[in-house]
Design a protein around this motif. Structure first.
Motif: not given
Length: 364
Positions: A9-10, A205-222
């Protein structure tokens, strides 16, 4: 090179990837400054699935954890978390970690640094041989997301549906259930100086949470801005401000070393350092220039005598100042002491200041 459960996903999101602690990890997405500011002013999320989860259980679990941990877990209530260190006999640091008092009887969770998982596990197993405990390294069975920033609670509640997040206080956790009935651990600590949550769950499950947050506009950070954020908040990184050669006392973390509790590994050495003074100290230094002090740069007196070196340094994104942590001889560690950073052929003046450069905004 290991990969976390979110690796593809990254890559698919165009993250800049780089090796860290044996993993191929995202360093930045939209840019370190943009991601840093998102966490300071809104919300961002980090893949921290590379962190280690080691469970301690058994008849002697509480006594054992107290024996290998500098903080005091005696009588700790389920759902509480403590920060502290594991030390060698000479006071050097094995690792800094979080200890979770589980809801299950006689059960504890130790969350350790990714670079130290194998070392910590071997060390714990060696120490456990005379205790009635089981040491279970479950690091490969868990993924973890950190959601950080002033709007972290809103994201965790509204997007992921964890209504109980609102009732969590700083350094508390609760058990939740995923849609498939599997266990989720939701905690409220953070490593950025802002309010934040950690979500531990099975990798799928973590993948589902990440994708849900991403879809909601939460910015992924490195990990790039994770370092700039923790640095501004005065938080140490193992390998830089803590190590086998840098004790908690040297790092200014004596408050997490409960010398009045039952004996623990390293106690005698730490007590001696605290009473007689450690030979070196981690300090904060503010430069009177925009030059950026990097790890390893020499710290000098005005006459050119070298008295230490930089451990972490940045031109602070939030504060607009050139700042660093440095390990220096204790005689030059007092607040207000003038020190100089050598950056290649030039020397830049600075002053010893408090290590917490940024006013943190943790949940009260």
């Amino acid at each position: 090179m290991k990969q976390t459960c979110l690796h593809d996903l990254h890559v698919g999101s165009g993250a800049k990837m780089s090796p860290f602690a044996g993993y191929d990890m995202p360093i930045q997405y939209s840019g370190i400054i943009d991601e840093h500011n998102a966490v300071r002013h809104d919300v961002g999320m980090f893949d921290v699935s590379h962190m280690g989860e080691i469970f301690i259980s058994g008849e002697d679990a509480e006594k054992f954890v107290n024996h290998i941990f500098t903080n005091d877990v005696a009588g700790m209530e389920p759902g509480k978390i403590l920060y502290g260190m594991m030390c060698y006999d000479d006071g050097g640091t094995v690792d800094d970690l979080l200890v979770y008092r589980e809801y299950a009887p006689q059960s504890w969770l130790l969350v350790v640094n990714a670079s130290n998982i194998d070392k910590d596990y071997a060390w714990l197993k060696m120490q456990a041989c005379r205790w009635k405990v089981e040491v279970d390294n479950q690091s490969d069975k868990w993924g973890q997301i950190a959601v950080q920033g002033p709007n972290a609670e809103k994201a965790v509640v509204d997007v992921l549906g964890f209504a109980g997040a609102s009732s969590l206080k700083f350094y508390e956790f609760r058990d939740e259930k995923a849609g498939d009935g599997s266990r989720v651990i939701l905690s409220r600590t953070g490593y950025t100086g802002e309010d934040g949550f950690e979500i531990y769950a099975a990798p799928a499950q973590i993948r589902k949470y990440w994708e849900a947050l991403l879809a909601a506009g939460v910015k992924p950070c490195g990990l790039g801005c994770r370092d700039t954020l923790r640095f501004e908040a005065g938080l140490p990184l193992y390998g830089d401000e803590l190590s086998a050669e840098i004790s908690p006392v040297m790092a200014g973390l004596s408050m997490f070393c409960k010398l009045d509790k039952a004996d623990f590994i390293g106690r005698e050495a730490l007590a001696e350092q605290k009473a007689e003074g450690a030979p070196r100290r981690i300090v904060g230094i503010e430069l009177r220039d925009n030059a950026v002090p990097r790890a390893g740069y020499p710290v000098e007196l005005e006459d050119g005598t070298e008295v230490g070196h930089v451990t972490t340094g940045y031109h602070s994104i939030s504060l607009g100042k050139s700042l660093c942590f440095a390990l220096v001889d204790s005689g030059h560690a007092a607040l207000g002491t003038p020190l100089f950073i050598r950056i290649r052929k030039r020397v830049f003046p600075g002053t010893v200041v408090k290590k917490r450069f940024y006013q943190t905004n943790y949940k009260k």
